[in-house]
Every structure is written in C-alpha cells, then in structure tokens.
Design an enzyme around this catalytic site. Sequence first.
Site, PDB file in Angstrom:
ATOM      1  N   ARG A 190     -49.118 124.347  90.368  1.00  0.00           N
ATOM      2  CA  ARG A 190     -47.975 125.081  89.603  1.00  0.00           C
ATOM      3  C   ARG A 190     -48.630 126.447  89.398  1.00  0.00           C
ATOM      4  NH1 ARG A 190     -48.656 120.071  86.715  1.00  0.00           N
ATOM      5  NH2 ARG A 190     -46.929 118.722  87.043  1.00  0.00           N
ATOM      6  N   LYS A 223     -49.957 120.296  83.057  1.00  0.00           N
ATOM      7  CA  LYS A 223     -48.998 119.857  81.806  1.00  0.00           C
ATOM      8  C   LYS A 223     -49.605 119.053  80.921  1.00  0.00           C
ATOM      9  CE  LYS A 223     -44.391 120.598  84.043  1.00  0.00           C
ATOM     10  NZ  LYS A 223     -43.112 120.031  84.395  1.00  0.00           N
ATOM     11  N   HIS A 280     -48.110 114.319  88.999  1.00  0.00           N
ATOM     12  CA  HIS A 280     -46.766 113.747  88.438  1.00  0.00           C
ATOM     13  C   HIS A 280     -47.063 112.414  87.483  1.00  0.00           C
ATOM     14  CE1 HIS A 280     -44.211 115.648  91.799  1.00  0.00           C
ATOM     15  NE2 HIS A 280     -44.499 116.631  90.837  1.00  0.00           N
ATOM     16  N   TYR A 294     -39.440 113.823  97.227  1.00  0.00           N
ATOM     17  CA  TYR A 294     -39.650 114.253  98.601  1.00  0.00           C
ATOM     18  C   TYR A 294     -39.542 113.474  99.976  1.00  0.00           C
ATOM     19  CZ  TYR A 294     -42.328 117.734  95.824  1.00  0.00           C
ATOM     20  OH  TYR A 294     -42.568 118.741  94.870  1.00  0.00           O
ATOM     21  N   ARG A 347     -45.791 124.522  96.548  1.00  0.00           N
ATOM     22  CA  ARG A 347     -45.977 123.331  95.774  1.00  0.00           C
ATOM     23  C   ARG A 347     -45.133 122.255  96.869  1.00  0.00           C
ATOM     24  NH1 ARG A 347     -48.172 120.472  91.397  1.00  0.00           N
ATOM     25  NH2 ARG A 347     -46.819 119.143  90.388  1.00  0.00           N
ATOM     26  N   HIS A 389     -43.410 127.860  93.118  1.00  0.00           N
ATOM     27  CA  HIS A 389     -43.085 126.321  93.272  1.00  0.00           C
ATOM     28  C   HIS A 389     -42.824 126.033  94.470  1.00  0.00           C
ATOM     29  CE1 HIS A 389     -43.451 123.395  90.113  1.00  0.00           C
ATOM     30  NE2 HIS A 389     -42.546 122.911  90.760  1.00  0.00           N
TER      31      HIS A 389
END
Length: 298
Positions: free
Chosen positions: A148, A172, A270, A279, A247, A244
């Site tokens: 990110r 995150k 994730h 994806y 990514r 992004h």
Amino acid sequence: MNWQNALKDYQLYLKIERGLSKNSIENYALDVKKLISYLEINNMSISPIKITPDIIQQFIYEVAKNVNARSQSRLISGLRSFFSYLVFEDYRASNPLELIESPKIGRKLPDTLSEEEIDSLICAIDLSKPEGERNRAILETLYGCGLRVSELINLKLSDLFFDEGFIKVTGKGDKQRFVPIVEITQKFINIYRTEIRNHINIQAGFEDTLFLNRRGKQLTRAMIFTIIKQLAEKIGLKKSISPHTFRHSFATHLLQNDADLRSIQLMLGHESITTTEIYVHLDKSHLTKVVEKFHPRK
C-alpha cells in the site's frame, strides 16, 4: 452525552481497542461528522443517545441525492459502527441503523497493468536526475512487494532484511508482516541507498526512513500519486492508475502464474481471504487451469 464527547470517545475506542490507523479513524469520524452537520443545519437538537432511526433514514435519503451507491453504503457502514460502539458501552439499548439496508453494489474490480505497461512506466523514469533512481526503486517496490502507498512511505532502513530475502511491512492497524523481496528490487533499492540517499542532508527524525524527498524528509502519499500520474502521461497511458494499481497488478500477476490465494493473502496483509478472492474475478482463465490440472475428470 453530546455529539462531540461521543465522537471523541469513539475515536479513542477505534485507536486503542481496535488498533486502527489514523487514516481509518479519520474516515470513520467523518461519517459521524456528516450526521452532526446535518442535524445542525436542520436545527435538530437531539443527542446521539436519543436520535431515532427515522431521523437517520431521512439523513441518508438526503445524502443519497448527491453520492453514488458505494459512498452511501460506506456512510451507512460507518454510522452503524459508531452506534454499535454506543450500544457496546451501554449508552444506547439498540442500534438505530439495524433495519436500514445498504444499497446493493457490485464488487468493484481493481484496475491492473500488464507487465509491458509496468516496464514502460519504469523505463520512462529520467535517471539523469537524482530523484530518478529513487522513483525507480519506489515503483519496483510497489510492484515487487505489493505494498500500500502508506506502507511504502513508512518503510524503514531497519525494515530491510535483504540477507533473508524479506522486508518488514507495517500495515493497517499497525499490524506487521514479512514480505519476500526479489533480488531485482533489492538491487534498485541498494542503488538508491548508496548513490542517492547517502548524499542527502537528512533531517532529524528521518534517519531511518527509506524513501526521502530532496529536503531529507519522508515522502507524502500525494507525492507518490504525482510521480505515477506524470509517468502515465509521459507514456500516453490511457488507464487511470494510482499507487494501488501496482499492488493490484502484483496480486493479479502472481495469480496468473499459479500462486495460491492463501500465499497472496499473507503477502498483501488481507485479514480475510474473501478480500483476496477479488483477484480471481480478474482472470477467469485461472479457474479453468485449476480445474484442468486438479479435477479427476479432466
């Protein structure tokens, strides 16, 4: 309890209890501030404890006139979280958004770049300028490690474990993960470190920050966006891309080359595999290859 006190307590809860990043906390707070602003404009003097579902429904109806379904859904989710906190703390008996449904939205598939487009963007970097080597290392790291933009600009020298083939990434909620880094990406980072970064007058507090601006301070998110936008314009790329996008391309290209979803999930950081599963929808041919390779009736 008034709105400002409730919002302040909620932000502390998001930071301490849930460990969310500053950006995430600001986004959640913004949803509540929009509701507060609506109440003030309409001279509604009602506390977060007493506000009713009807008032919130009317607020959402007004907002829906000016935003798309995705933004509306995000707002409802943010408010639902705020009132769930109030219920959790026994300020309210129920969540006024319990029966308010979010609009149905399709899952947005991320834009991706082909390997050729990524190569073109990197080749367009002007290496005659000092920032050229830095920008090449930045793009190689975004694509090579699937970071990110916030993870990239916060990357430290002390996070680089090249001998082991990994970098430590803080994602995150300040959650850390180790991501493999290939030799070509290591090479360009080392070129930047030894030939460019070593000659920068680094400001106090940024000695360990990997990617620096010309003033010796940490790069901003906006600067990374600008670098990529200018390169896209330079090569005449018609796609709308951002940091992004690299990514997304990292994950998509791994999947196309038969990497398993669980490994991709770990590298991207994730929490849920369902986030990574998006994806799969980008390249249906992957599903066909899986069936052809592993199904007993192939």
